[in-house]
Design an enzyme around this catalytic site. Structure first.
Site, mmCIF file in Angstrom:
data_model
loop_
_atom_site.group_PDB
_atom_site.id
_atom_site.type_symbol
_atom_site.label_atom_id
_atom_site.label_comp_id
_atom_site.label_asym_id
_atom_site.label_seq_id
_atom_site.Cartn_x
_atom_site.Cartn_y
_atom_site.Cartn_z
ATOM 1 N N ASN A 149 0.803 -1.219 0.000
ATOM 2 C CA ASN A 149 0.000 0.000 0.000
ATOM 3 C C ASN A 149 0.838 1.272 0.000
ATOM 4 O O ASN A 149 0.358 2.330 -0.381
ATOM 5 C CB ASN A 149 -0.960 0.013 1.195
ATOM 6 C CG ASN A 149 -0.294 -0.374 2.488
ATOM 7 O OD1 ASN A 149 0.276 -1.451 2.608
ATOM 8 N ND2 ASN A 149 -0.350 0.506 3.472
ATOM 9 N N SER A 197 -11.175 -5.190 0.224
ATOM 10 C CA SER A 197 -11.961 -4.134 0.846
ATOM 11 C C SER A 197 -12.572 -3.235 -0.225
ATOM 12 O O SER A 197 -11.886 -2.811 -1.154
ATOM 13 C CB SER A 197 -11.058 -3.296 1.760
ATOM 14 O OG SER A 197 -11.791 -2.250 2.337
ATOM 15 N N ALA A 198 -13.869 -2.946 -0.088
ATOM 16 C CA ALA A 198 -14.589 -2.217 -1.137
ATOM 17 C C ALA A 198 -14.101 -0.783 -1.324
ATOM 18 O O ALA A 198 -14.046 -0.278 -2.447
ATOM 19 C CB ALA A 198 -16.088 -2.214 -0.830
ATOM 20 N N CYS A 323 -2.544 5.371 8.034
ATOM 21 C CA CYS A 323 -2.636 4.841 9.395
ATOM 22 C C CYS A 323 -1.492 5.351 10.257
ATOM 23 O O CYS A 323 -1.617 5.461 11.463
ATOM 24 C CB CYS A 323 -2.583 3.325 9.372
ATOM 25 S SG CYS A 323 -3.334 2.623 7.931
HETATM 26 C C1 LIG Z 1 -6.533 -0.295 3.397
HETATM 27 C C2 LIG Z 1 -5.821 -1.562 3.627
HETATM 28 C C3 LIG Z 1 -6.240 -2.474 4.612
HETATM 29 C C4 LIG Z 1 -7.383 -2.171 5.546
HETATM 30 O O1 LIG Z 1 -8.614 -2.199 4.907
HETATM 31 P P1 LIG Z 1 -9.878 -1.479 5.646
HETATM 32 O O2 LIG Z 1 -11.040 -1.853 4.802
HETATM 33 O O3 LIG Z 1 -9.582 -0.026 5.641
HETATM 34 O O4 LIG Z 1 -9.951 -2.070 7.011
HETATM 35 C C5 LIG Z 1 -5.553 -3.647 4.746
HETATM 36 N N1 LIG Z 1 -4.497 -3.949 3.950
HETATM 37 C C6 LIG Z 1 -4.069 -3.113 2.998
HETATM 38 C C7 LIG Z 1 -2.918 -3.500 2.137
HETATM 39 C C8 LIG Z 1 -4.699 -1.887 2.810
HETATM 40 O O5 LIG Z 1 -4.254 -1.061 1.874
#
Ligand SMILES: *Cc1c(COP(=O)(O)O)cnc(C)c1O
Length: 393
Positions: A149, A197-198, A323
């Site tokens: 990310n 995640s949506a 984060c």
């Molecule tokens: C954003 C993200 C998450 C967390 O997802 P949420 O839906 O915000 O809880 C987990 N792993 C990665 C690689 C992310 O980019």
């Protein structure tokens, strides 16, 4: 405003909002009820499940809805650790995972599990030989993210999956950044579990899923009613699930064009920054990289000041992952690829969407040049460095 923080979250697409609206209003039924108001909701949930399953080559009964990526990561790790603890208590992951995964590993370490955190190379890639060497007879799970990310590096997931399969070890991948952005298929990749995640693919926040391959023993995450085949109880987030399905449908339909457009813009932005801003370095792999990810370290600069000055020009970026911003610790990902603390601090992540334009990239480069120059003029480190350079000549 120029929004360049799509790795933190994306704009919910208008067609997604449109698809969700009736499930707040006239179709408000509980999917577990038997009258038609309830079955309308149930049909919509199952339609979304089918769309999502198809997108990754899974069966619909292998998709479990969760409240997002973090919950899916927690579930994948905690519940398999528990279910397979008779076989062993060793887990392998990497140093560059999302905190949803790393903090879950720390929790498991406090509960008798042993975790190996693999190093990555300077581009953020896992070395397959290093992975093989870390495998032990008591290894029960390998969890390695699909794409990072922060730096956008795409890991060799199919190769890792083949190793895990050969050794009979479960393999989970956090594909939150990859799902909907690049094609992926659970059988080709040999993954047993996959988190998504949506809100990272133009869907709503607070809804995600865990793919669990048939045959994987996994404990229920939420105990209660029989929703999600009794493994994740609680009345379904029907509008969220419908929105997730619509977002995946849209992502599949627009993927090729989106990849092409974002890759072109990304490489244009990278090229201009490298050419026009001295003492800058691209973080992450140059080609094995998410289409929309740009991440640079600028020497002699503090990332937070850069973000504030960009914000004053209407540009949204990130100095690490959303984060960790607000804390002064440099990103664990940038440290893991070998950056020194002070250089990691001067890093900037810009993550694009298909809505961005070349004119916006030009504006960003022009502003960034001014900001970097201004911040360096105020930096004692830069002054020292230039004085030394002068003496050397
Ligand atoms: C954003 C993200 C998450 C967390 O997802 P949420 O839906 O915000 O809880 C987990 N792993 C990665 C690689 C992310 O980019």
């Amino acid at each position: 405003m120029i929004y360049l923080d799509n790795a933190a979250t994306t704009k919910t697409a208008p067609e997604v909002v449109e698809a969700m609206l009736p499930y707040f209003t006239e179709n408000y039924g509980n999917p577990s009820t038997i009258y038609s108001l309830g079955s309308t909701a149930k049909k919509a949930v199952n339609q979304a499940r089918r769309t999502i399953a198809e997108a990754i080559g899974a069966k619909q009964e292998e998709i479990y809805f969760t409240a997002g990526g973090s919950e899916a990561d927690n579930w994948a790790l905690k519940a398999t650790a528990e279910a397979y603890s008779q076989k062993g208590k060793h887990i392998i992951t990497t140093k560059i995972e999302h905190h949803a995964l790393l903090h879950t590993c720390e929790y498991l370490e406090k509960h008798g599990f042993e975790v190996t955190y693999l190093d990555v190379d300077g581009d953020g890639l896992v070395d397959l030989e290093v992975l093989k060497a870390a495998i032990r007879p008591d290894t029960i799970l390998i969890s390695i993210m699909y794409a990072n990310n922060e730096i956008g590096t795409i890991e060799p997931i199919a190769e890792i999956g083949a190793i895990a399969k050969e050794k009979g070890i479960l393999f989970h991948t956090d594909a939150v950044q990859a799902f909907g952005q690049i094609p992926l298929n659970v059988d080709e990749l040999n993954v047993d579990m996959l988190s998504a995640s949506a809100h990272k693919l133009n869907g709503p926040k607070g809804i995600g899923m865990l793919y669990i391959r048939t045959g994987v023993k996994i404990r229920s995450f939420v105990h209660g009613g029989s929703q999600e085949r009794s493994r994740r109880a609680g009345t379904e987030n029907v509008p969220g699930i419908v929105g997730f399905g619509a977002a995946v449908e849209r992502a599949v339909r627009t993927m090729d064009e989106k990849i092409k457009k974002e890759t072109e813009l990304r490489d244009y932005l990278i090229g201009r920054i490298e050419k026009e801003i001295p003492y800058s370095r691209l973080n992450g792999h140059r080609t094995r990289r998410l289409p929309g990810n740009v991440n640079f370290a600028f020497q002699f600069i503090e990332g937070e000041s850069m973000l504030i000055m960009l914000d004053m020009k209407g540009i949204c970026g990130s100095s690490g992952s959303a984060c960790t911003s607000g804390s002064l610790d440099p990103s664990h990902v940038l440290l893991a690829i070998g950056l020194k603390h002070e250089i990691a601090h001067g890093s900037l992540r810009l993550t694009l969407s298909e809505e961005n334009t070349r004119e916006e990239m030009d504006f960003v480069v022009e502003e960034l040049k001014k900001i970097v120059t201004k911040l360096r003029e105020m930096s004692p480190l830069y002054e020292d460095f230039m004085a030394k350079q002068g003496k050397g000549q």
